[in-house]
Scaffold this active site. Sequence first.
Site, PDB file in Angstrom:
ATOM      1  N   GLU A  18      -0.292   4.979  -0.618  1.00 36.72           N
ATOM      2  CA  GLU A  18      -1.099   6.191  -0.909  1.00 36.72           C
ATOM      3  C   GLU A  18      -0.216   7.415  -0.588  1.00 36.72           C
ATOM      4  OE1 GLU A  18      -2.798   3.829   0.916  1.00 36.72           O
ATOM      5  OE2 GLU A  18      -5.246   4.248   1.004  1.00 36.72           O
TER       6      GLU A  18
ATOM      7  N   TYR B 273       0.829  -1.143   0.153  1.00 38.80           N
ATOM      8  CA  TYR B 273      -0.002  -0.014   0.067  1.00 38.80           C
ATOM      9  C   TYR B 273       0.815   1.151  -0.041  1.00 38.80           C
ATOM     10  CZ  TYR B 273      -5.105  -0.553   0.479  1.00 38.80           C
ATOM     11  OH  TYR B 273      -6.368  -0.698   0.319  1.00 38.80           O
TER      12      TYR B 273
ATOM     13  N   THR C 221      -3.968   5.629 -21.991  1.00 44.14           N
ATOM     14  CA  THR C 221      -3.810   4.620 -21.335  1.00 44.14           C
ATOM     15  C   THR C 221      -2.509   3.907 -21.664  1.00 44.14           C
ATOM     16  OG1 THR C 221      -4.886   3.741 -23.464  1.00 44.14           O
ATOM     17  CG2 THR C 221      -6.285   3.626 -21.544  1.00 44.14           C
TER      18      THR C 221
ATOM     19  N   LYS D 124      -2.580  -0.514 -25.295  1.00 45.02           N
ATOM     20  CA  LYS D 124      -2.784  -0.200 -26.770  1.00 45.02           C
ATOM     21  C   LYS D 124      -1.531  -0.069 -27.397  1.00 45.02           C
ATOM     22  CE  LYS D 124      -7.372   2.022 -25.921  1.00 45.02           C
ATOM     23  NZ  LYS D 124      -7.594   2.539 -24.549  1.00 45.02           N
TER      24      LYS D 124
ATOM     25  N   ASP E 246      -7.003  13.581 -25.313  1.00 42.10           N
ATOM     26  CA  ASP E 246      -6.937  11.876 -24.642  1.00 42.10           C
ATOM     27  C   ASP E 246      -6.467  11.339 -25.796  1.00 42.10           C
ATOM     28  OD1 ASP E 246      -7.698   9.481 -24.282  1.00 42.10           O
ATOM     29  OD2 ASP E 246      -9.410   9.563 -23.392  1.00 42.10           O
TER      30      ASP E 246
ATOM     31  N   ARG F 193      -2.222  -2.832 -18.573  1.00 39.03           N
ATOM     32  CA  ARG F 193      -3.622  -1.754 -18.704  1.00 39.03           C
ATOM     33  C   ARG F 193      -3.612  -0.897 -17.536  1.00 39.03           C
ATOM     34  NH1 ARG F 193      -6.694  -4.658 -21.848  1.00 39.03           N
ATOM     35  NH2 ARG F 193      -8.293  -2.970 -21.711  1.00 39.03           N
TER      36      ARG F 193
HETATM   37  N1  DSN Z   1     -12.007   0.380 -24.682  1.00 40.62           N
HETATM   38  C1  DSN Z   1     -11.191   1.192 -25.313  1.00 40.62           C
HETATM   39  C2  DSN Z   1     -11.207   0.842 -26.839  1.00 40.62           C
HETATM   40  O1  DSN Z   1     -11.493  -0.137 -27.394  1.00 40.62           O
HETATM   41  O2  DSN Z   1     -10.677   1.996 -27.597  1.00 40.62           O
HETATM   42  C3  DSN Z   1     -11.456   2.518 -25.076  1.00 40.62           C
HETATM   43  O3  DSN Z   1     -11.671   2.733 -23.788  1.00 40.62           O
END
Ligand code: DSN
Length: 461
Positions: A47, A45, A243, A246, A216, A252
Site C-alpha cells: 500500500e 503487500y 485498461t 485490449k 477513456d 488485465r
Molecule cells: N468489457 C469491455 C469491452 O468489452 O469493451 C469494456 O469494459
Amino acid sequence: MKDLVFDLIEQEKIRQSEGLELIPSENYVSKAVLEAAGSILTNKYSEGYPSFEGVPGWSEEKIAEEILPNFRYYGGQINVDRIERLAIDRACRLFKADHANVQPHSGANANEAVYFAWLNPGDKVLAMNLGHGGHLTHGSPVTRSAKIYEFIPYGTNLATGDIDYNEMEKLALDHDIKLLLVGYSAFMKVPDFKRVAEIRDKAEQKWGHEILLMADMAHVAGLIAAGIHDNPLDFGFNVMTTTTHKTLRGPRGGLILSKGRVGSPLKKLEEKNLENIPTMIDKAVFPGTQGGPLEHIIAAKAVAFGEALKPEFKTYAKNIVKNAKTLAEELKKRGFKLIGDGTENHLILADMMKSFNINGKTYEKALDAVGLTLNANALPGDTGGAFKPNGVRLGTPAITTRGLGEKEMIEIAKWMAEVAKICQKADENGDENPEKTYAEDFASLRDEVKNLTKNFPVPGI
Ligand code: DSN
C-alpha cells in the site's frame, strides 16, 4: 491429484488455440507478460507509492538501480518500488503524460478514481450514451457513480456513426458540468479531440470554473501508444484512463495518465485544481478507492509497456487497423450492414437484423459453435434490449497478434456470412437451434477454422 482448476485452464488453452478471438477488447499477451503476471510478486503487500520525484528523464537502468525513499505502509519494498517506477516511467513515455498511476485494478476502477478525485456528490458529468457506444462506468443508472454524480448523455449521429458534436456543445452550455468525458466501448471513429477541447473551453467561460477534460481510451490505447491514433493528451485533455489489455496487449488492469504538476501523493494537497490533478488522482486511487496494489500485475504492465515502446509494436498496431478495414470491406461485400459503413480503428459493429434479419445473440451463439468468438452488442436505438440486441461487435487486435492478415480476413468474412445465412434460414423456419439442425454444416466450418488456426499459434501457449 491435480486441482480441477488446472484441467479447466488446460481446456481453455485448447479453446483459445483452436478458435479465433474476434472480441475487440481481448488479446493474447506475450510469454513475458504472462510470466510477470504469474510471478511471486503476488506475495507482496505494498500500500502506498514509490517516490517518483526527480525520476523523469532517468535511463531505465538508473530507475532499476536507484533505491529511493518511498511512501509505503509495509517494509520489503526494495524491488517492488523499482518495478512500479519502471511501469510509471514507461507509461508516461508511451502516452506523453506527465504522470501515470499504474495501480487501478481495472478500467472501471480507474474511472471511479478520477470521478472521486475531481467531483463532489451531485456534480454533473457529460458523457457518451451507453446505448450509442458509451461504457457502463460513464453513467449507466445501475452503477455506483451514477447514484453519486449526475450524468448527462450525448449521442452519436446515427447516419455517420460519429459523435454528435453539436449536441455535445449544446448540452455543455445548457448544464453546469464539472467533467466532460470522451470514451466508449463500441465506437469506430477517431474522435475530434480538438473540437471537444474547444467545447470544454466555451463551457468553462460560461460557467466560470474549471472543467476536467477526460478521455477513456481503453479500446484504442494500443493504437495511441503506437502513434497511429490521435492522443487526447496532445489536445488539452487533462486525464486519460485506459485498461492495459485490449489493443495495448498487457495484463488485465487499469491505468490513469494525466497532465499537470506531480506532487507527493501522501502529503496534504494545497489546492484542488486541474494543475494538481496528478496528485489528486494518486490520492483517489490509494487510499481513496483501493488498498494494496497488485504488484504482479503492475510488473506485467511494465513488461507490456516496454513491448509497446518497441518499433515492432507500431507495425502490429498498423496491422490491426489494416485487418479491421479489410474485414469490414469483405463483410460488406457479403451483405453485412455496418454502423458507420466501416471502421477507422480496430472495431466493427454490424447490424445483424438489417443484414440478415437475425438478432446478435443468436448469431454470437452460432459463431461460437464454429470457433469464432465475438459478442452481441446493442446498436444506437436498438429495440432488442441488452440480452437480445440487434448487433454484434468484433475486432482484430487478437487475431493480428497471431499473425493473421488480409487473406485470412477474407476467409473469416466468408465463414461469418455462411453462418449468418444458416441462421437466417433457421429463423425463417422458426428454428432456434441452427447449430443442432445444421450440425454437419457447422462441423465442417468448425474444421476449416481449426485448420487455419494451426498455422497461427497463440503466444504463450
Ligand atoms: N468489457 C469491455 C469491452 O468489452 O469493451 C469494456 O469494459
